[in-house]
Structures are given as C-alpha cells and as structure tokens.
Motif scaffolding. Structure first.
Motif, PDB file in Angstrom:
ATOM      1  N   LYS A 149      46.351  38.645  39.320  1.00 46.79           N
ATOM      2  CA  LYS A 149      46.374  37.437  38.698  1.00 46.79           C
ATOM      3  C   LYS A 149      45.296  36.514  39.216  1.00 46.79           C
ATOM      4  CE  LYS A 149      48.526  38.898  35.112  1.00 46.79           C
ATOM      5  NZ  LYS A 149      48.122  39.213  33.834  1.00 46.79           N
ATOM      6  N   GLN A 150      45.561  36.101  40.527  1.00 46.50           N
ATOM      7  CA  GLN A 150      44.834  35.264  41.557  1.00 46.50           C
ATOM      8  C   GLN A 150      43.483  35.962  41.564  1.00 46.50           C
ATOM      9  OE1 GLN A 150      45.628  34.916  45.716  1.00 46.50           O
ATOM     10  NE2 GLN A 150      46.332  33.067  45.240  1.00 46.50           N
ATOM     11  N   TYR A 151      43.214  37.260  41.728  1.00 44.23           N
ATOM     12  CA  TYR A 151      41.881  37.612  41.936  1.00 44.23           C
ATOM     13  C   TYR A 151      41.087  37.414  40.650  1.00 44.23           C
ATOM     14  CZ  TYR A 151      38.566  41.301  41.329  1.00 44.23           C
ATOM     15  OH  TYR A 151      37.434  42.074  41.218  1.00 44.23           O
ATOM     16  N   GLU A 152      41.744  37.659  39.475  1.00 41.03           N
ATOM     17  CA  GLU A 152      41.256  37.461  37.917  1.00 41.03           C
ATOM     18  C   GLU A 152      40.776  36.057  37.661  1.00 41.03           C
ATOM     19  OE1 GLU A 152      42.596  40.265  34.346  1.00 41.03           O
ATOM     20  OE2 GLU A 152      44.082  39.026  35.107  1.00 41.03           O
ATOM     21  N   THR A 194      37.571  35.489  39.677  1.00 38.56           N
ATOM     22  CA  THR A 194      36.410  36.003  39.122  1.00 38.56           C
ATOM     23  C   THR A 194      35.912  35.242  37.759  1.00 38.56           C
ATOM     24  OG1 THR A 194      37.731  37.414  37.605  1.00 38.56           O
ATOM     25  CG2 THR A 194      36.638  38.252  39.752  1.00 38.56           C
ATOM     26  N   LYS A 195      36.793  34.495  36.986  1.00 32.98           N
ATOM     27  CA  LYS A 195      36.719  33.562  35.930  1.00 32.98           C
ATOM     28  C   LYS A 195      35.851  32.239  36.412  1.00 32.98           C
ATOM     29  CE  LYS A 195      40.416  35.746  32.870  1.00 32.98           C
ATOM     30  NZ  LYS A 195      41.690  35.504  32.530  1.00 32.98           N
ATOM     31  N   ARG A 196      36.780  31.560  37.283  1.00 36.63           N
ATOM     32  CA  ARG A 196      36.271  30.392  37.751  1.00 36.63           C
ATOM     33  C   ARG A 196      34.935  30.416  38.571  1.00 36.63           C
ATOM     34  NH1 ARG A 196      41.357  27.105  40.080  1.00 36.63           N
ATOM     35  NH2 ARG A 196      40.009  25.295  39.770  1.00 36.63           N
ATOM     36  N   PHE A 197      34.628  31.534  39.234  1.00 38.25           N
ATOM     37  CA  PHE A 197      33.594  31.787  40.162  1.00 38.25           C
ATOM     38  C   PHE A 197      32.927  33.091  39.638  1.00 38.25           C
ATOM     39  CE2 PHE A 197      36.747  29.489  42.330  1.00 38.25           C
ATOM     40  CZ  PHE A 197      36.200  28.406  43.033  1.00 38.25           C
ATOM     41  N   PRO A 198      32.163  33.132  38.612  1.00 36.42           N
ATOM     42  CA  PRO A 198      31.377  34.293  38.290  1.00 36.42           C
ATOM     43  C   PRO A 198      30.388  34.631  38.903  1.00 36.42           C
ATOM     44  CG  PRO A 198      31.156  32.559  36.875  1.00 36.42           C
ATOM     45  CD  PRO A 198      31.962  31.974  37.736  1.00 36.42           C
ATOM     46  N   SER A 199      30.632  35.276  40.080  1.00 35.67           N
ATOM     47  CA  SER A 199      29.500  35.720  40.698  1.00 35.67           C
ATOM     48  C   SER A 199      29.292  37.252  41.084  1.00 35.67           C
ATOM     49  CB  SER A 199      29.552  34.963  42.071  1.00 35.67           C
ATOM     50  OG  SER A 199      30.623  34.920  42.648  1.00 35.67           O
ATOM     51  N   THR A 200      30.313  37.712  41.838  1.00 39.30           N
ATOM     52  CA  THR A 200      30.261  38.905  42.599  1.00 39.30           C
ATOM     53  C   THR A 200      30.495  40.027  41.429  1.00 39.30           C
ATOM     54  OG1 THR A 200      32.551  39.034  43.022  1.00 39.30           O
ATOM     55  CG2 THR A 200      31.025  38.510  44.908  1.00 39.30           C
ATOM     56  N   GLU A 201      31.180  39.568  40.253  1.00 35.74           N
ATOM     57  CA  GLU A 201      31.335  40.569  39.261  1.00 35.74           C
ATOM     58  C   GLU A 201      30.100  40.845  38.380  1.00 35.74           C
ATOM     59  OE1 GLU A 201      34.163  42.414  37.702  1.00 35.74           O
ATOM     60  OE2 GLU A 201      35.249  42.018  39.799  1.00 35.74           O
ATOM     61  N   PHE A 202      29.203  40.147  38.648  1.00 35.54           N
ATOM     62  CA  PHE A 202      27.932  39.886  37.732  1.00 35.54           C
ATOM     63  C   PHE A 202      26.727  39.982  38.491  1.00 35.54           C
ATOM     64  CE2 PHE A 202      31.309  37.470  35.768  1.00 35.54           C
ATOM     65  CZ  PHE A 202      31.623  38.218  34.982  1.00 35.54           C
ATOM     66  N   VAL A 259      43.854  34.392  50.590  1.00 37.83           N
ATOM     67  CA  VAL A 259      42.616  35.613  50.724  1.00 37.83           C
ATOM     68  C   VAL A 259      42.529  36.515  49.504  1.00 37.83           C
ATOM     69  CG1 VAL A 259      41.743  37.346  52.282  1.00 37.83           C
ATOM     70  CG2 VAL A 259      43.032  35.479  53.163  1.00 37.83           C
ATOM     71  N   THR A 260      41.620  36.586  48.793  1.00 39.60           N
ATOM     72  CA  THR A 260      41.212  37.493  47.592  1.00 39.60           C
ATOM     73  C   THR A 260      40.166  38.201  47.642  1.00 39.60           C
ATOM     74  OG1 THR A 260      41.577  37.431  45.345  1.00 39.60           O
ATOM     75  CG2 THR A 260      40.566  35.642  46.022  1.00 39.60           C
ATOM     76  N   GLY A 261      39.705  38.748  46.391  1.00 35.55           N
ATOM     77  CA  GLY A 261      38.386  39.586  46.388  1.00 35.55           C
ATOM     78  C   GLY A 261      38.914  41.024  46.218  1.00 35.55           C
ATOM     79  N   LEU A 262      38.168  41.590  45.632  1.00 35.91           N
ATOM     80  CA  LEU A 262      38.608  43.100  45.269  1.00 35.91           C
ATOM     81  C   LEU A 262      38.923  44.092  46.824  1.00 35.91           C
ATOM     82  CD1 LEU A 262      38.452  45.515  43.263  1.00 35.91           C
ATOM     83  CD2 LEU A 262      36.184  45.751  43.568  1.00 35.91           C
ATOM     84  N   SER A 263      37.808  43.658  47.674  1.00 37.25           N
ATOM     85  CA  SER A 263      38.281  44.503  48.969  1.00 37.25           C
ATOM     86  C   SER A 263      39.456  44.234  49.333  1.00 37.25           C
ATOM     87  CB  SER A 263      37.209  44.041  50.023  1.00 37.25           C
ATOM     88  OG  SER A 263      36.157  44.378  49.900  1.00 37.25           O
ATOM     89  N   ALA A 264      40.235  42.735  49.236  1.00 33.65           N
ATOM     90  CA  ALA A 264      41.332  42.311  50.012  1.00 33.65           C
ATOM     91  C   ALA A 264      42.510  42.994  49.077  1.00 33.65           C
ATOM     92  CB  ALA A 264      41.573  40.938  49.812  1.00 33.65           C
ATOM     93  N   ILE A 265      42.252  42.827  47.656  1.00 32.57           N
ATOM     94  CA  ILE A 265      43.365  43.441  46.685  1.00 32.57           C
ATOM     95  C   ILE A 265      43.396  44.887  47.039  1.00 32.57           C
ATOM     96  CG2 ILE A 265      43.604  44.009  44.360  1.00 32.57           C
ATOM     97  CD1 ILE A 265      44.130  41.208  44.571  1.00 32.57           C
ATOM     98  N   ALA A 266      42.470  45.666  47.145  1.00 30.08           N
ATOM     99  CA  ALA A 266      42.342  47.123  47.366  1.00 30.08           C
ATOM    100  C   ALA A 266      43.246  47.526  48.518  1.00 30.08           C
ATOM    101  CB  ALA A 266      41.053  47.626  47.322  1.00 30.08           C
TER     102      ALA A 266
END
Length: 790
Positions: free
Chosen positions: A76-79, A82-90, A602-609
C-alpha cells in the motif's frame, strides 16, 4: 499375458455390486448431454459464441509489481508513492553507448535527439546531460552547461572534461568514463495504461534511429513502460503459440494411435473446447491475462486431455468388444467417470492451495484455475460421449477391423504388462527403494533457497533487459529504490527541520553500499551551496519554482507534505538486495530518532521484491507441503481405503522432489514460477495415480489374486496414461519458446514433472499398492483394495 480387455458386462456388475462410488455419483453429469446429443451441440454452439465474446474482454496485466500486489502495508505504501511521485512507473530510459559518445559530431546528434524526443506525442518531459547547468552568477539563473555553439579543437577537449566532472550528471546521467549516457523520458500516465504505449515507444525508437544514424553508437530502451510493453507483446505471442502447439500435439498423437479422424475428434476436441469455454468464462469474470494466467491454456489441456483420453480408450475397447456406440460411451462414463471427477478434484485442491499466497496475482491464478477445472470436468464428461454417439459409424465393421489391426495400442499394453509383472514380483523391495529415493530427494528439495530477480519477469530476448544490464554496469543500476519522507502535520517543506531531515536521509542513502545515482531536493541544495554559494531558503524556492513541473513531482509531492530520496540498485537476486534494504532501513533509525514525527520508509519495487519475495515463495512452498497431506486424505476418503491413501503418497511426492533435485543441480533455487509449477503439477500428476487406482478397485474383487489385479489394471489404463503424458508434456514444453524466463521455467518444469509422474505411476505406485494390499491382508484378512457395497 492375461486378457487385455475384461468382460464389460463384468465391469458393470462390479459397478452395481462391487466397490462403492468414489465420486458420489457426480460422474453421471456426463450422461445428461448424451440423452439429447443434437440439442447438446446446439447449446454448445451458443456457449462457444458467448466464450468468443468473453475472450475479447480479456485484458493484459503487464505491471511489474503484479506479483507483489496485496493488502500488505508495504505494498500500500509503494502504491501511494507511485501515485504521489509518478516517475519511475512512467519513465522510459534511453541508453546511449559508444567510445565516441562525446565526440563533437555525436554530441550534436544527441542534442538533436533530445530536442526531437520532447516532441514525441505522449512525452511530457525529459532529463539528459543537456539538462545540466553552469555555475550561476549571483542573483541570476544559471545558463545551460552546453552552449548553442560547441567549441572546437583543444577548447572542445577542455569543455568535455568539464562536462565529465559536472556533479549533476556525473555517475547519474553520464558514466565516469564518458562512454554511456542516459536520457530519462517521462511519459504521460494515460499513455502507459492504454494501447497508445506501443505507438509512443515505436516513435521513440524511430526518432533514435533517424537522429543517430551513422553515429556508431548503440541505442537501447529500458524502463518500466518498455518492460511492460515487452511483457504485453510476449504474453500475446505466447498465447497464440500455446494454443496452436497444444491443438497440434493433441490431434497428431490422437490420430496416430486411433487411426481414425472421428476418434481424434472425440479425444482431442473436448479439451480444446474446454480451453475456449474456460477462457471465455475468465473473460466474462473480469480476469486479466498475465505471466501466470498465460499458461492457463496448456494447463486446461493438461487437466482435460488426460480424462478425455481415458474415456475414449475405454469406449474404444468396448466398441472392439462388440458393444453398440451408445452403450460403449455411457458405460465408459460410468467406469472411468468417477476417476475423472476425482482427478479434477485433486487439481482443484492444487489451485486452492495457491490461496495461501500473499500475492493477489497468484491467488487470482488459483481462482482462475479452479474455475477452469470445473468447466473442463463438465466439458469432457459431457462432450466425449456426445461426440462419440454422433461421430462413430458402423460399430461392427470398426470392431472387426481393430480386433486384428491394433498394433500400436497392443504394443503399449505389452510394455505395461512387462513392467507390471516385474513390479509386483518383489513389491517389498521396490517399495523400500522408492521410499529411500523419495526421502533422499526430499532432503535436497527442503534445502532449496528462494530466488527472485525482476529480470526474470521481463522478456530477456528484447532490449529492456540488455539496456538495464548496461546501466547496472556503468551507472550503478536501473532499478529504483526510494525513501519516502512524510512530514508531521503542519510542517513546512522549507523549514529547517524538514530540510535537515532530507539532508540526513540523502546522506544515509549515498553512504549505503550497493545504492547509487541518488537524487532528491538535497541534490539541488548542495549544488546551489557549492556553485552559487547560496544556502538561503528563498533561492532554493526560486529554483524549485522554475524547474519543470514533471521534474519537481519526482521528488516533491503536489501538496508539499512529502518528499522522496531516490536511488538505484542493480537488478540482482533479491537475496543480495535484501541486506542492502535492511541495512539502509536500520541506519535510518538514527534519523527517525533525531527527527520525531517524520515518517521515513524505504520503498520502491526493488525493496518490495527483496522484502516479500522470499517469504511469499516459502509460504507457497509450505502450502504445497500441506497439499500433500490434504490430497492424500481426500483420495483416501473418496476410496474409503487407508491403503489407497498411503499408496498415493510416494508417487505423488516423487515428481515434486525430483524436479526440485533438478533445480538444485542447475543452481536455480525456488522461484515463483517453479513453486507454482510444482504445486499445480502435483495435482495434475496424480491423474495417472487415480485412474490406475480406480481401475484396480474394479479388478481387485474377492478371490482375485492381487498381483493379477494390478497387472490387469496396468494393462487397461497404461496405454492411455503413456499417450496422455506424451501429449501433455508436448503441450507444456512449448513454453520454452517464450521470451519470458519465468514462463520457460514454468513450462519445462511442468513438462518434466508430468513425465516424472508417469515414471512414479509405473515404478512406484504398482509395487507400493501391491505391498500395502498384502499388508492389509495380513492385518485384516481382507485383500480387497476398496470397501465393497453390501
């Protein structure tokens, strides 16, 4: 050899007076449609039309985070980030590389490229080496680092050295040796989420090729949108390959052995229609196609073809024995149908076991698999007898012909008989050997370690993975890792405490080994302090206000209540990234203590994975262990026999632990795809076991030598099991042609498990069942496998 085909009247007597039903009469579903075959075909046609429309509703889920999508706090934090800082996903990452990268002509071409890329429809901004600025004069905004007219000769060489030393781009947008440059394109989020993405990426590629023609530079694209597009294309392409390969495999093998087109249709078409109806139902139910659901086609083929072949073989034997077509197919349903119900039941338990996962994706795969299993059961039980009654002609001529000309099937029966005789000759010895082998393989399997790499979810024969590899080598990595800083209520972005918190977090991330290319608001503060000698907040605010909006949103939320410190890590195995994430998180405790009220995560796709993959894989593996016991109990209760319950354990476990041993030999470890493949293959591999035990309970009557019963059951079901395994292995192994590494792993491992299941059925189940029946006779005085009706 004993009679290969028992008297079919005796079969029916056994069903009426012998062992009690193992399917509670559910097999009679297959007798409903055959009472009105023409009407059934009309209804089938209507369902097929509806399924075609349903398939068109299926969308593709190409999100790289789909595996970790869950209700967990971390996701939920990662999501939220990505919504508040729409950068790496796009972000599309343009990777340019070559020894002459900073040659004067090539630099001019690169500047033209950056200018043209900004004009591509769907690009809302970009960052490149040309975004860098010179040291600002007091009270003035800084000029661009690259002048309109580039210097020449010795002045140009001096200028390039200045470029290489620029703090804003060195190690971030330009490699230290000056041979690799990164251009970050920020796409409109609306483009990434719809079908326009392929057009935009194609325009970017065309612009690159046109502007950098004859430059000698390599040019590749990476980034989440490009990976998503490559996944989307691979999923669509793979689906077509699997459908065609599965159809061809089933049809070719069926026609080779049955030598009649009508029997090929009877055996192969119900599974194919089951695929169509299942995919249509999934479309209407709103399921999205992804890297796991993309294997649903071969899985449905696996589930349904095994039972379709058994029903067709049984009916064919009855026709050869002289029964009319209606009696042959309805009796086949009564005799083989209970085992079909039970095989689908065990497959359903396999899919239910996936509900232990924390991943929404894997749970959805389990739900879809359960739905497809139910549809496949009804389709096969109903359509095999319907097609049989409609397509079989001249039963007497058919019987006369194949009583004397059935060499292929007879050869398989002779082979099965040869194995059975040897297995029942010394059941105790072979059972002991089987136990030792399974335990030994199980020990190896238990020591497999979880593995996860983002690159395994992306096509590895395309540009994205190769480009990411170059970024890993030259710019510390392509995968983002973010530290989210949320301010306490009422705190201001430019307050001393907030700026101090950002500075300390930025410093911590920079110091962390394994993390590089760190950006945040602190990057701008340091540059202003060092180059302009300005540390006042007013100047910082002024610079932030003139930076393009899409750049500001990378690090500062729109409501200015949170910021992100962003770094990058290489695409390594999660076991290597997890220590980096944990160490960074622990180091940030000092900042949390010093600045209470600031939420730092600490978040981000790498951290979540890194955090979730190992736990999710281990939980799936534990679910598979639980499944072993549940399925054994389920089968034992269905047969009302402790002998059956114990007999199915070793042959059920053997394919899983053998496949695990192969993974250990290859150094693969346990990945998501391998655990899911083993979970599903366990349920599917038991199909052979159940069909044999169902036949054995009919042969194992009071007064019959158990050894003869085992031999006759093997001869009757063996050929169909062998042919089915060959077809299913061919249908699954076509996934080796996929560009997705995870699907290739799933495919060959599933196919290997199917073959291992056949080996276990022939060489473990026979002697184990024989030994347990003998044990039962010594303990209770009864040598009958299953409980008899009174």
């Amino acid at each position: 050899m004993h009679d290969t085909v028992p008297p079919h009247d005796a079969d029916m007597n056994k069903l009426r007076k012998g062992p009690i039903s193992i399917a509670f009469g559910l097999e009679r579903i297959g007798l409903i449609a055959v009472k009105a075959p023409i009407l059934s075909c009309v209804i089938l046609l209507a369902l097929v039309i509806g399924a075609i429309f349903g398939i068109q509703r299926i969308k593709i889920d190409d999100s790289l985070s789909q595996l970790f999508r869950s209700d967990s706090k971390e996701y939920k934090q990662y999501e939220e980030v990505t919504k508040r800082f729409p950068s790496t996903e796009f972000d599309v990452l343009v990777v340019l590389e070559g020894k002459t990268l900073l040659a004067r002509d090539n630099l001019g071409k690169m500047r033209d490229l950056v200018t043209d890329l900004q004009l591509v429809d769907g690009v809302r901004g970009l960052i490149s080496i040309f975004s860098a600025r010179q040291t600002p004069a007091p009270g003035k905004l800084p000029a661009a680092l690259f002048p309109n007219d580039l210097p020449e000769g010795a002045d140009y060489d001096k200028f390039i050295e200045t470029v290489k030393q620029n703090e804003l781009i060195r190690g971030k947008l330009l490699s230290d040796d000056g041979t690799l440059a990164l251009v970050v394109l920020s796409l409109d989020p609306a483009v990434v989420s719809n079908n326009k993405l392929s057009t935009v990426v194609a325009d970017i590629r065309k612009t690159m090729n046109d502007d950098l023609a004859n430059s000698g530079l390599t040019k590749e694209l990476s980034g989440v949108p490009v990976m998503q597009l490559e996944i989307r294309n691979a999923v669509e392409r793979d689906g077509l390959i699997y459908n065609i390969a599965g159809i061809l495999a089933g049809c070719v093998i069926a026609i080779v052995f049955f030598r009649k087109i009508s029997f090929m249709i009877i055996a192969a078409f119900p599974p194919l229609l089951a695929i169509l109806l299942s995919l249509g139902a999934l479309g209407w139910a709103g399921f999205s196609l992804n890297m796991f659901l993309n294997v649903m086609t071969p899985l449905i083929m696996v589930i349904s073809f095994a039972d379709s072949m058994q029903l067709t073989f049984a009916a064919r034997d009855r026709l050869i024995a002289g029964e009319d077509k209606y009696s042959a197919f309805t009796n086949a349903v009564r005799v083989v149908g209970p085992a079909c119900v039970l095989t689908h039941g065990t497959a359903g338990i396999s899919f239910l076991a996936l509900q232990f996962s924390d991943s929404d994706l894997i749970r959805a795969f389990g739900e879809a698999g359960l739905t497809a299993t139910i549809i496949a059961l009804v389709a096969v039980l109903s359509l095999v007898p319907v097609f049989g009654v409609l397509l079989v002609r001249n039963e007497k001529i058919f019987a006369a012909k194949f009583q004397t000309a059935d060499a292929g099937v007879q050869a398989l029966r002779a082979f099965c008989y040869w194995i059975a005789v040897r297995m029942v000759g010394r059941p105790g010895l072979f059972s002991l050997i089987s136990l030792v082998v399974v335990v030994g393989l199980g020990i190896v399997y238990a020591n497999l370690e979880p593995r996860y790499r983002l690159a395994d979810q992306v096509p590895d024969k395309e540009q994205a993975v190769a480009a990411s590899g170059r970024l890993d080598a030259k710019l510390t990595g392509a995968n983002p890792i973010d530290v989210l800083i949320e301010f306490p209520k009422g705190a201001d972005l430019y307050s001393p405490d907030t700026l101090a918190t950002i500075a300390e977090v930025h410093a911590m991330v920079e110091k962390q080994a394994g993390v590089g290319n760190v950006w945040s608001l602190e990057t701008l503060r340091r540059w202003l302090a060092e180059k302009a000698g300005s540390t006042d907040v007013a100047t910082l605010k002024e610079y932030v206000s003139v930076i393009p909006e899409h750049l500001v949103r990378r690090f500062i939320s729109a409501d200015q209540t949170a910021v992100v410190v962003s770094g990058r890590v290489p695409d390594s195995d999660s076991s290597k990234i997890l220590p980096v994430v944990d160490k960074l998180d622990n180091a940030l405790n000092a900042v949390r203590t010093k600045h209470p009220g600031y939420e730092i995560a600490v978040t981000g796709l790498s951290a979540i994975a890194a955090r979730n993959s190992a736990g999710m894989i281990e939980k799936l593996n534990h679910g598979l262990t639980i499944e072993f016991g549940l399925v054994a109990v389920f089968i034992g209760l269905a047969f009302r026999s402790w002998v059956v319950m114990l007999a199915c354990i070793l042959p059920g476990i053997f394919p899983v632990v053998l496949a695990g041993f192969v993974l250990w030999l290859l150094g693969e470890g346990l990945q998501f795809a391998s655990v899911v493949a083993l979970t599903v293959s366990f349920g599917l591999g038991l199909s052979a076991t159940i069909h044999f035990l169902n036949r054995l309970r009919l042969e194992d009557t009071p007064g019959t030598d158990p050894a003869i019963a085992v031999e006759r059951a093997t001869v009757l079901v063996g050929p169909a099991l062998i042919l089915t395994t060959v077809v299913l292995a061919c249908g699954l192994v076509v996934t080796v042609f996929s560009d997705l590494p995870s699907l290739r792993l799933f495919g060959w491992l599933s196919a290997f498990s199917m073959v291992a299941a056949l080996v276990a059925d022939l060489f473990i189940l026979r002697p184990t069942a024989m030994w347990l029946i003998n044990l039962q006779q010594r303990l209770t005085g009864s040598s009958v496998l299953a409980k008899q009706e009174k």
